[in-house]
Scaffold this motif. Structure first.
Motif, PDB file in Angstrom:
ATOM      1  N   TYR A 129      21.447  67.082  96.441  1.00  0.00           N
ATOM      2  CA  TYR A 129      21.615  67.100  94.978  1.00  0.00           C
ATOM      3  C   TYR A 129      20.934  65.910  94.310  1.00  0.00           C
ATOM      4  O   TYR A 129      20.796  65.887  93.086  1.00  0.00           O
ATOM      5  N   TYR A 130      20.476  64.954  95.083  1.00  0.00           N
ATOM      6  CA  TYR A 130      19.797  63.769  94.545  1.00  0.00           C
ATOM      7  C   TYR A 130      18.294  63.801  94.825  1.00  0.00           C
ATOM      8  O   TYR A 130      17.635  62.778  94.752  1.00  0.00           O
ATOM      9  N   PRO A 132      15.125  65.595  93.382  1.00  0.00           N
ATOM     10  CA  PRO A 132      14.519  66.456  92.355  1.00  0.00           C
ATOM     11  C   PRO A 132      13.461  67.411  92.901  1.00  0.00           C
ATOM     12  O   PRO A 132      13.302  68.524  92.375  1.00  0.00           O
ATOM     13  N   GLU A 133      12.750  66.988  93.960  1.00  0.00           N
ATOM     14  CA  GLU A 133      11.674  67.846  94.472  1.00  0.00           C
ATOM     15  C   GLU A 133      12.210  69.165  95.021  1.00  0.00           C
ATOM     16  O   GLU A 133      11.497  70.186  95.021  1.00  0.00           O
ATOM     17  N   ILE A 134      13.458  69.158  95.486  1.00  0.00           N
ATOM     18  CA  ILE A 134      14.057  70.399  95.980  1.00  0.00           C
ATOM     19  C   ILE A 134      14.287  71.359  94.818  1.00  0.00           C
ATOM     20  O   ILE A 134      13.961  72.555  94.897  1.00  0.00           O
ATOM     21  N   PHE A 135      14.819  70.867  93.731  1.00  0.00           N
ATOM     22  CA  PHE A 135      15.087  71.726  92.580  1.00  0.00           C
ATOM     23  C   PHE A 135      13.787  72.165  91.915  1.00  0.00           C
ATOM     24  O   PHE A 135      13.685  73.290  91.404  1.00  0.00           O
ATOM     25  N   GLU A 136      12.768  71.310  91.933  1.00  0.00           N
ATOM     26  CA  GLU A 136      11.466  71.666  91.360  1.00  0.00           C
ATOM     27  C   GLU A 136      10.795  72.792  92.156  1.00  0.00           C
ATOM     28  O   GLU A 136      10.002  73.564  91.605  1.00  0.00           O
ATOM     29  N   THR A 137      11.123  72.898  93.433  1.00  0.00           N
ATOM     30  CA  THR A 137      10.577  73.975  94.253  1.00  0.00           C
ATOM     31  C   THR A 137      10.849  75.333  93.631  1.00  0.00           C
ATOM     32  O   THR A 137      10.000  76.236  93.647  1.00  0.00           O
ATOM     33  N   GLU A 165      22.791  68.427  86.126  1.00  0.00           N
ATOM     34  CA  GLU A 165      21.794  67.532  85.557  1.00  0.00           C
ATOM     35  C   GLU A 165      20.385  68.120  85.616  1.00  0.00           C
ATOM     36  O   GLU A 165      19.492  67.658  84.910  1.00  0.00           O
ATOM     37  N   TYR A 166      20.210  69.153  86.452  1.00  0.00           N
ATOM     38  CA  TYR A 166      18.905  69.799  86.555  1.00  0.00           C
ATOM     39  C   TYR A 166      18.865  70.977  85.581  1.00  0.00           C
ATOM     40  O   TYR A 166      19.651  71.917  85.701  1.00  0.00           O
TER      41      TYR A 166
END
Length: 328
Positions: A129-130, A132-137, A165-166
């Motif tokens: 959860y910390y 960002p590159e995972i969520f940007e995927t 937060e994302y």
């Protein structure tokens, strides 16, 4: 069947959906494709239009069954799947854009879909959860037309609040039931302010809130209710919502005294969840067509009274809260 809006997805979905962890067989038993198709067909007959699955459910068989079912459907069925639990060992370092992209593509093949309505990170380690590159995927997967929305399935409220937060997180799937009330403290209101849909899982506390178990009930060797009561295989909160089994039985007896036997306790438990307007959908599982039909019927029950709601809260506060409230 009443409908609700699934947060910022804008999807108008049945307030009771179908969870498919045990689709086509009871936990720990052999998979039965005919049974799976019967349950899926009956779900549409009962106006359910939201199905939740995961790539690891029955080693992909759940997704394949849903894919077969979808070929016959003319009405809009919303499908949510999950990814990440295939990573072994299931650690933060195993979460990479390449791996997650591969999992999504494999799910699409099994489901016979070009685009997934919703893909959810499947209870990842907290460190994810910390990153960002995972969520940007998933923004890239959306641009490629492979997904429409991203969500998360969580163990803890703290993980859920971090996910919010994302801005691309559209939904949170969380455990919430009469034995797990902490999401009411503040998280539900926060999600509503962010227009994030809430999908409720484990609504019957692994069947404990069905009222059908007793101290002599037994569970097969492959059933997590047999081997995971203390978290031996995965988070113990997934099994009976983390409530000690015997204590849960005592609390169920109190609930039965409160409501009598006119309406099945399982339906009351689902109706209690639906009393909370922040909830978009609840996804009880079903290993038989009859279970699915009984679950769907909860949508048509009248609202619980204030006295009943207070009674449920009192049982939780007196018997359950000290065991689970701050753990998840």
């Amino acid at each position: 069947m009443n409908t609700r809006i699934l947060g910022k997805t804008g999807f108008k979905i049945s307030e009771i959906g179908l969870g498919t962890w045990q689709l086509g067989g009871r936990w720990g038993d052999d998979y039965n494709e005919d049974s799976a198709q019967e349950i899926l067909e009956a779900s549409t007959e009962n106006k359910i239009n939201f199905i939740d699955t995961a790539d690891v459910y029955n080693d992909g068989k759940s997704e394949k069954s849903i894919g077969t079912f979808l070929k016959r459907q003319k009405n809009r069925i919303y499908v949510a799947s999950k990814c990440g639990r295939q990573i072994s060992p299931h650690i933060n370092e195993g979460y990479t854009p390449k791996a997650l992209t591969s999992y999504v593509e494999d799910s699409l093949k099994r489901l016979n879909l070009e685009t997934l309505d919703l893909i959810q990170l499947h209870c990842p380690p907290q460190q994810v959860y910390y990153r960002p590159e995972i969520f940007e995927t998933f923004d890239r997967l959306k641009d490629q037309g492979k997904i429409l929305n991203l969500g998360v399935s969580v163990e803890k409220i703290e993980e859920a609040s971090k996910a919010l937060e994302y801005p691309n997180v559209a939904t949170v799937q969380i455990i919430f039931n009469m034995f797990r009330m902490r999401p009411l403290d503040w998280f539900f209101d926060l999600a509503a302010k962010r227009n994030v849909g809430i999908i409720v899982r484990v609504p019957l506390a692994s069947g404990l809130l069905s009222g059908k178990f007793n101290r002599h009930s037994s569970f097969s060797a492959g059933d997590h209710r047999n081997f995971n009561r203390k978290g031996q295989a995965f988070d113990k909160g997934e099994t009976f919502s983390g409530v000690p089994y015997e204590l849960g039985l005592d609390a169920v007896d109190k609930l039965k005294s409160l409501f009598g036997d006119t309406v099945p306790l399982a339906q009351i438990a689902l109706r209690w969840i639906l009393m909370h307007p922040q909830v978009s959908c609840v996804i009880p599982g079903a290993s038989t067509q009859k279970q699915m039909e009984d679950n769907a019927a909860a949508s048509s029950l009248p609202p619980l009274t204030e006295k009943q709601m207070l009674g449920i809260r009192g049982i939780y506060d007196d018997m359950i809260k000290k065991e689970v409230h701050q753990l998840w």
